[in-house]
Design a protein around this motif. Sequence first.
Motif, mmCIF file in Angstrom:
data_model
loop_
_atom_site.group_PDB
_atom_site.id
_atom_site.type_symbol
_atom_site.label_atom_id
_atom_site.label_comp_id
_atom_site.label_asym_id
_atom_site.label_seq_id
_atom_site.Cartn_x
_atom_site.Cartn_y
_atom_site.Cartn_z
ATOM 1 N N LEU A 46 0.832 -1.211 0.000
ATOM 2 C CA LEU A 46 0.000 0.000 0.000
ATOM 3 C C LEU A 46 0.865 1.259 0.000
ATOM 4 O O LEU A 46 0.560 2.227 -0.707
ATOM 5 C CB LEU A 46 -0.967 -0.008 1.176
ATOM 6 C CG LEU A 46 -1.980 -1.157 1.157
ATOM 7 C CD1 LEU A 46 -2.761 -1.214 2.462
ATOM 8 C CD2 LEU A 46 -2.915 -1.034 -0.039
ATOM 9 N N ASP A 47 1.973 1.245 0.753
ATOM 10 C CA ASP A 47 2.898 2.378 0.731
ATOM 11 C C ASP A 47 3.565 2.495 -0.638
ATOM 12 O O ASP A 47 3.737 3.592 -1.174
ATOM 13 C CB ASP A 47 3.978 2.232 1.807
ATOM 14 C CG ASP A 47 3.444 2.432 3.209
ATOM 15 O OD1 ASP A 47 2.398 3.103 3.358
ATOM 16 O OD2 ASP A 47 4.075 1.920 4.153
ATOM 17 N N ARG A 48 3.914 1.372 -1.198
ATOM 18 C CA ARG A 48 4.556 1.371 -2.517
ATOM 19 C C ARG A 48 3.593 1.921 -3.573
ATOM 20 O O ARG A 48 3.982 2.702 -4.436
ATOM 21 C CB ARG A 48 5.007 -0.039 -2.863
ATOM 22 C CG ARG A 48 5.907 -0.075 -4.068
ATOM 23 C CD ARG A 48 6.513 -1.459 -4.196
ATOM 24 N NE ARG A 48 7.320 -1.545 -5.369
ATOM 25 C CZ ARG A 48 8.626 -1.734 -5.368
ATOM 26 N NH1 ARG A 48 9.277 -1.834 -4.233
ATOM 27 N NH2 ARG A 48 9.279 -1.831 -6.499
ATOM 28 N N LEU A 49 2.328 1.532 -3.496
ATOM 29 C CA LEU A 49 1.321 2.048 -4.424
ATOM 30 C C LEU A 49 1.119 3.551 -4.240
ATOM 31 O O LEU A 49 0.902 4.274 -5.216
ATOM 32 C CB LEU A 49 0.000 1.299 -4.261
ATOM 33 C CG LEU A 49 0.019 -0.139 -4.777
ATOM 34 C CD1 LEU A 49 -1.229 -0.889 -4.316
ATOM 35 C CD2 LEU A 49 0.152 -0.175 -6.291
ATOM 36 N N ALA A 50 1.215 4.020 -2.998
ATOM 37 C CA ALA A 50 1.106 5.460 -2.756
ATOM 38 C C ALA A 50 2.280 6.197 -3.403
ATOM 39 O O ALA A 50 2.097 7.258 -4.009
ATOM 40 C CB ALA A 50 1.044 5.737 -1.258
ATOM 41 N N LEU A 51 3.484 5.630 -3.322
ATOM 42 C CA LEU A 51 4.646 6.233 -3.984
ATOM 43 C C LEU A 51 4.476 6.228 -5.500
ATOM 44 O O LEU A 51 4.820 7.205 -6.179
ATOM 45 C CB LEU A 51 5.927 5.496 -3.596
ATOM 46 C CG LEU A 51 6.494 5.804 -2.223
ATOM 47 C CD1 LEU A 51 7.612 4.832 -1.861
ATOM 48 C CD2 LEU A 51 6.994 7.239 -2.169
ATOM 49 N N ILE A 52 3.941 5.148 -6.031
ATOM 50 C CA ILE A 52 3.695 5.065 -7.477
ATOM 51 C C ILE A 52 2.678 6.130 -7.876
ATOM 52 O O ILE A 52 2.867 6.835 -8.878
ATOM 53 C CB ILE A 52 3.221 3.647 -7.869
ATOM 54 C CG1 ILE A 52 4.355 2.637 -7.678
ATOM 55 C CG2 ILE A 52 2.705 3.630 -9.307
ATOM 56 C CD1 ILE A 52 3.918 1.182 -7.757
ATOM 57 N N ALA A 53 1.615 6.276 -7.093
ATOM 58 C CA ALA A 53 0.590 7.286 -7.393
ATOM 59 C C ALA A 53 1.181 8.691 -7.347
ATOM 60 O O ALA A 53 0.878 9.531 -8.206
ATOM 61 C CB ALA A 53 -0.581 7.163 -6.417
ATOM 62 N N LEU A 54 2.030 8.956 -6.366
ATOM 63 C CA LEU A 54 2.678 10.265 -6.266
ATOM 64 C C LEU A 54 3.575 10.511 -7.481
ATOM 65 O O LEU A 54 3.561 11.597 -8.060
ATOM 66 C CB LEU A 54 3.485 10.361 -4.972
ATOM 67 C CG LEU A 54 4.221 11.677 -4.731
ATOM 68 C CD1 LEU A 54 3.246 12.848 -4.682
ATOM 69 C CD2 LEU A 54 5.030 11.580 -3.447
ATOM 70 N N GLY A 55 4.315 9.498 -7.877
ATOM 71 C CA GLY A 55 5.168 9.620 -9.055
ATOM 72 C C GLY A 55 4.365 9.887 -10.316
ATOM 73 O O GLY A 55 4.720 10.755 -11.127
ATOM 74 N N ARG A 56 3.273 9.173 -10.489
ATOM 75 C CA ARG A 56 2.407 9.371 -11.669
ATOM 76 C C ARG A 56 1.803 10.770 -11.660
ATOM 77 O O ARG A 56 1.774 11.442 -12.686
ATOM 78 C CB ARG A 56 1.298 8.319 -11.719
ATOM 79 C CG ARG A 56 1.757 6.894 -11.920
ATOM 80 C CD ARG A 56 2.428 6.649 -13.231
ATOM 81 N NE ARG A 56 1.419 6.679 -14.289
ATOM 82 C CZ ARG A 56 1.697 6.793 -15.578
ATOM 83 N NH1 ARG A 56 2.929 6.892 -15.983
ATOM 84 N NH2 ARG A 56 0.740 6.818 -16.456
ATOM 85 N N ALA A 57 1.337 11.216 -10.498
ATOM 86 C CA ALA A 57 0.746 12.553 -10.393
ATOM 87 C C ALA A 57 1.774 13.636 -10.684
ATOM 88 O O ALA A 57 1.426 14.716 -11.174
ATOM 89 C CB ALA A 57 0.148 12.754 -9.000
ATOM 90 N N SER A 58 3.045 13.337 -10.431
ATOM 91 C CA SER A 58 4.118 14.294 -10.692
ATOM 92 C C SER A 58 4.598 14.256 -12.137
ATOM 93 O O SER A 58 5.438 15.054 -12.519
ATOM 94 C CB SER A 58 5.303 14.007 -9.759
ATOM 95 O OG SER A 58 4.904 14.142 -8.417
ATOM 96 N N GLY A 59 4.078 13.296 -12.903
ATOM 97 C CA GLY A 59 4.422 13.234 -14.316
ATOM 98 C C GLY A 59 5.502 12.229 -14.675
ATOM 99 O O GLY A 59 5.979 12.205 -15.811
#
Length: 145
Positions: A46-59
Amino acid sequence: MRDIDIAEVAEQSGVRASTLRFYEEKGLIASHGRRGLRRLFDPGVLDRLALIALGRASGFSLDEIGRMFAPDGRPRIDRKMLAAKADELDRTIRRLNAMRDGLRHAAVCPAPSHMECPTVRRLLRVAAAGKMEAPKKTKKSRRKS
């Protein structure tokens, strides 16, 4: 903490199960077993998915995000890459602000015709010169991620 199956991961993270399977194919996350037909994940996913989501949102692309994790799965974030992305976002923000300001001006412009407005004419010259377009993607960043 107990393992969670793919349905629970999807529910808790808001990421569809098909996307989780795709992320697993790309090596971004890893299941470590099954309960029946359902993949099982460590709760840390779940933490890893949150990091992935943050990365995607950042472009960042999924390939770029994948390089932000060490082989053991721990984050290994390149600070230079973060600074470069922040610089890219600054350029995009400036371009979008200029476009927004031009549109706002055109919406209230008192000129009888937009083609008679010096501000609109200047914007047209800038657009014709290709300076309002989004930056061209390189071959590397054009790959689907």
